[in-house]
Design a protein around this motif. Structure first.
Motif, PDB file in Angstrom:
ATOM      1  N   VAL A 170       0.917  -1.236   0.122  1.00  0.00           N
ATOM      2  CA  VAL A 170      -0.114   0.032   0.060  1.00  0.00           C
ATOM      3  C   VAL A 170       0.861   1.085   0.040  1.00  0.00           C
ATOM      4  CG1 VAL A 170      -1.975  -1.274   1.171  1.00  0.00           C
ATOM      5  CG2 VAL A 170      -0.382   0.237   2.467  1.00  0.00           C
ATOM      6  N   PRO A 171       0.243   2.614  -0.370  1.00  0.00           N
ATOM      7  CA  PRO A 171       1.286   3.570  -0.541  1.00  0.00           C
ATOM      8  C   PRO A 171       1.939   4.097   0.936  1.00  0.00           C
ATOM      9  CG  PRO A 171      -0.880   4.012  -1.768  1.00  0.00           C
ATOM     10  CD  PRO A 171      -0.855   2.675  -0.791  1.00  0.00           C
ATOM     11  N   ALA A 172       1.038   3.720   2.086  1.00  0.00           N
ATOM     12  CA  ALA A 172       1.813   4.354   3.475  1.00  0.00           C
ATOM     13  C   ALA A 172       2.877   3.387   3.706  1.00  0.00           C
ATOM     14  CB  ALA A 172       0.798   4.189   4.442  1.00  0.00           C
ATOM     15  N   PRO A 173       4.099   4.268   4.144  1.00  0.00           N
ATOM     16  CA  PRO A 173       5.224   3.539   4.206  1.00  0.00           C
ATOM     17  C   PRO A 173       5.238   2.905   5.844  1.00  0.00           C
ATOM     18  CG  PRO A 173       5.678   5.815   4.200  1.00  0.00           C
ATOM     19  CD  PRO A 173       4.271   5.677   3.981  1.00  0.00           C
ATOM     20  N   THR A 174       4.800   3.522   6.704  1.00  0.00           N
ATOM     21  CA  THR A 174       5.073   3.092   8.354  1.00  0.00           C
ATOM     22  C   THR A 174       3.568   3.128   8.971  1.00  0.00           C
ATOM     23  OG1 THR A 174       5.388   5.617   8.672  1.00  0.00           O
ATOM     24  CG2 THR A 174       7.204   4.173   8.070  1.00  0.00           C
ATOM     25  N   ASN A 175       3.654   2.627  10.159  1.00  0.00           N
ATOM     26  CA  ASN A 175       2.430   2.325  10.787  1.00  0.00           C
ATOM     27  C   ASN A 175       1.684   3.836  11.191  1.00  0.00           C
ATOM     28  OD1 ASN A 175       2.962  -0.469  10.856  1.00  0.00           O
ATOM     29  ND2 ASN A 175       3.884  -0.403  12.709  1.00  0.00           N
ATOM     30  N   LEU A 176       0.721   3.837  11.823  1.00  0.00           N
ATOM     31  CA  LEU A 176       0.046   4.768  12.276  1.00  0.00           C
ATOM     32  C   LEU A 176       0.901   5.296  13.693  1.00  0.00           C
ATOM     33  CD1 LEU A 176      -3.892   4.324  11.841  1.00  0.00           C
ATOM     34  CD2 LEU A 176      -2.271   5.778  10.352  1.00  0.00           C
ATOM     35  N   VAL A 177       0.902   6.602  13.960  1.00  0.00           N
ATOM     36  CA  VAL A 177       1.637   6.845  14.858  1.00  0.00           C
ATOM     37  C   VAL A 177       0.815   6.879  16.329  1.00  0.00           C
ATOM     38  CG1 VAL A 177       2.643   9.009  16.219  1.00  0.00           C
ATOM     39  CG2 VAL A 177       2.944   8.534  13.736  1.00  0.00           C
ATOM     40  N   VAL A 178       1.672   6.270  17.246  1.00  0.00           N
ATOM     41  CA  VAL A 178       0.953   6.068  18.582  1.00  0.00           C
ATOM     42  C   VAL A 178       1.557   7.394  19.535  1.00  0.00           C
ATOM     43  CG1 VAL A 178       0.694   4.862  20.762  1.00  0.00           C
ATOM     44  CG2 VAL A 178       0.838   3.580  18.482  1.00  0.00           C
ATOM     45  N   PRO A 179       0.607   8.240  19.945  1.00  0.00           N
ATOM     46  CA  PRO A 179       1.320   9.365  20.518  1.00  0.00           C
ATOM     47  C   PRO A 179       1.549   9.062  22.042  1.00  0.00           C
ATOM     48  CG  PRO A 179      -1.084   9.361  20.706  1.00  0.00           C
ATOM     49  CD  PRO A 179      -0.801   8.348  19.811  1.00  0.00           C
ATOM     50  N   PRO A 180       2.180   9.936  22.726  1.00  0.00           N
ATOM     51  CA  PRO A 180       2.572   9.808  24.212  1.00  0.00           C
ATOM     52  C   PRO A 180       1.408   9.788  24.937  1.00  0.00           C
ATOM     53  CG  PRO A 180       3.436  11.913  23.491  1.00  0.00           C
ATOM     54  CD  PRO A 180       2.941  11.342  22.256  1.00  0.00           C
ATOM     55  N   HIS A 181       0.864   8.965  25.824  1.00  0.00           N
ATOM     56  CA  HIS A 181      -0.374   8.902  26.614  1.00  0.00           C
ATOM     57  C   HIS A 181       0.072   8.084  27.882  1.00  0.00           C
ATOM     58  CE1 HIS A 181      -0.616   5.177  24.222  1.00  0.00           C
ATOM     59  NE2 HIS A 181      -1.254   4.724  25.221  1.00  0.00           N
ATOM     60  N   ARG A 182      -0.915   8.403  28.916  1.00  0.00           N
ATOM     61  CA  ARG A 182      -0.780   7.561  30.133  1.00  0.00           C
ATOM     62  C   ARG A 182      -2.024   7.727  30.508  1.00  0.00           C
ATOM     63  NH1 ARG A 182      -1.277  11.030  34.559  1.00  0.00           N
ATOM     64  NH2 ARG A 182      -0.723  13.184  34.245  1.00  0.00           N
ATOM     65  N   TYR A 183      -2.374   6.775  31.681  1.00  0.00           N
ATOM     66  CA  TYR A 183      -3.743   6.806  32.259  1.00  0.00           C
ATOM     67  C   TYR A 183      -3.668   7.458  33.849  1.00  0.00           C
ATOM     68  CZ  TYR A 183      -5.334   3.382  28.782  1.00  0.00           C
ATOM     69  OH  TYR A 183      -5.132   2.662  27.839  1.00  0.00           O
TER      70      TYR A 183
END
Length: 198
Positions: A170-183
């Motif tokens: 597919v055209p997208a070269p990389t995974n979707l980004v996971v942002p920094p997060h916490r609970y």
């Protein structure tokens, strides 16, 4: 007492006009001064952490919060969705183990999450920045055989699984980004901040 030819009407007019001009001038000075207390556009774009309440997020549902002007998707994955994501054949994926650094260290592996049932992803395709569509149903007719559920980018056809891992060819070269997060609690996620920066 003589008024010595003073026009009282004119005097009242001049006092009133001076008061109005003085008030307008004070407001003209005060508005920029008060506006300078607001964060600049640059500071707002830098993005402070945002809070997401997931207490009412049903299993299988996705919610969107905005962080740094970008959509961030939070999905409450079912046990079946977790199993389907873990069972995706690694040969179908560009980066099945999330080795490209697009996520914090605590969000690697097949589920790319702190808690298996909660996925947190930046909702922007890594190809040209379109916003993929949420297609969680497995084997959806329009998605073809062996579709485990995930995301489909309508702009150029890129596909991602429910952990945001990109499929091959597919055209997208990389995974979707996971942002920094916490609970902050069982029901509150802070996007844009993790345990180290809190």
């Amino acid at each position: 007492m003589a008024d010595n030819g003073v026009n009282k009407g004119r005097r009242r007019f001049l006092v009133g006009a001076t008061t109005v001009v003085g008030t307008v001038g004070a407001v003209g000075v005060a508005v920029p001064f008060v506006a300078s207390w607001q964060p600049s556009a640059r500071a707002r774009a830098a993005g402070a952490p945002v809070e997401a309440d997931i207490s009412k997020l049903d299993v299988g549902q996705q919610m969107t919060v905005e962080w740094r002007g970008k959509p961030v998707w939070v999905v409450h994955r079912s046990d079946e969705m977790i199993e389907r994501t873990r069972d995706v054949d690694p040969s179908y994926l560009v980066d099945p183990d999330s080795e490209v650094p697009q996520q914090p260290a605590y969000a690697t592996g097949p589920l790319r999450a702190i808690r298996p049932e909660i996925s947190v992803l930046v909702g922007i395709c890594t190809h040209l920045g379109c916003s993929p569509l949420y297609r969680p149903e497995p084997d959806a007719a329009e998605m073809g055989d062996n579709w485990p559920g995930g995301y489909f980018c309508p702009c150029h056809g890129s596909r991602f699984d429910l952990a945001g891992r990109v499929f091959v060819n597919v055209p997208a070269p990389t995974n979707l980004v996971v942002p920094p997060h916490r609970y902050d609690s069982d029901d509150i996620i802070i996007v844009g901040e993790d345990e180290e920066t809190a």
